[in-house]
Design a protein around this motif. Sequence first.
Motif, PDB file in Angstrom:
ATOM      1  N   ASP A   1       0.831  -1.208   0.000  1.00 37.69           N
ATOM      2  CA  ASP A   1       0.000   0.000   0.000  1.00 37.69           C
ATOM      3  C   ASP A   1       0.866   1.258   0.000  1.00 37.69           C
ATOM      4  O   ASP A   1       0.563   2.225  -0.688  1.00 37.69           O
ATOM      5  CB  ASP A   1      -0.930   0.017   1.211  1.00 37.69           C
TER       6      ASP A   1
ATOM      7  N   TYR B   1      -1.471  12.017   0.392  1.00 34.10           N
ATOM      8  CA  TYR B   1      -2.514  12.031   1.419  1.00 34.10           C
ATOM      9  C   TYR B   1      -2.705  10.647   2.045  1.00 34.10           C
ATOM     10  O   TYR B   1      -2.842  10.506   3.252  1.00 34.10           O
ATOM     11  CB  TYR B   1      -3.840  12.530   0.840  1.00 34.10           C
ATOM     12  N   GLU B   2      -2.722   9.634   1.201  1.00 35.75           N
ATOM     13  CA  GLU B   2      -2.864   8.260   1.710  1.00 35.75           C
ATOM     14  C   GLU B   2      -1.664   7.880   2.566  1.00 35.75           C
ATOM     15  O   GLU B   2      -1.806   7.198   3.584  1.00 35.75           O
ATOM     16  CB  GLU B   2      -2.995   7.280   0.553  1.00 35.75           C
TER      17      GLU B   2
ATOM     18  N   ARG C   1      -2.088   9.249   6.005  1.00 36.06           N
ATOM     19  CA  ARG C   1      -3.081   8.455   6.753  1.00 36.06           C
ATOM     20  C   ARG C   1      -2.477   7.141   7.234  1.00 36.06           C
ATOM     21  O   ARG C   1      -2.724   6.706   8.360  1.00 36.06           O
ATOM     22  CB  ARG C   1      -4.312   8.208   5.894  1.00 36.06           C
ATOM     23  N   ILE C   2      -1.687   6.484   6.387  1.00 38.11           N
ATOM     24  CA  ILE C   2      -1.040   5.229   6.775  1.00 38.11           C
ATOM     25  C   ILE C   2      -0.083   5.482   7.933  1.00 38.11           C
ATOM     26  O   ILE C   2      -0.061   4.742   8.917  1.00 38.11           O
ATOM     27  CB  ILE C   2      -0.298   4.590   5.579  1.00 38.11           C
TER      28      ILE C   2
ATOM     29  N   ALA D   1       0.795   4.492  -2.670  1.00 34.72           N
ATOM     30  CA  ALA D   1      -0.027   5.543  -2.070  1.00 34.72           C
ATOM     31  C   ALA D   1       0.393   6.930  -2.553  1.00 34.72           C
ATOM     32  O   ALA D   1       1.576   7.189  -2.777  1.00 34.72           O
ATOM     33  CB  ALA D   1       0.093   5.476  -0.546  1.00 34.72           C
TER      34      ALA D   1
END
Length: 59
Positions: free
Chosen positions: A33, A40-41, A44-45, A37
Amino acid sequence: MEIAIDALRDYLLDYCGTAVYAGFGPALLDAADIGRADGYELIRIAERLGVDISRFEAR
């Protein structure tokens, strides 16, 4: 705050790679992931994993 995304991505990949090596196989999915990513992702991760993103503030 502006984040150095490449530095954060490198750190997270190392973080998950260490977990995989230590026997925590599901971290391999996180690494996949992280590799795809967007910024932004990625943030979050990092927050989900408990990483202090202020360490990656672009200067």
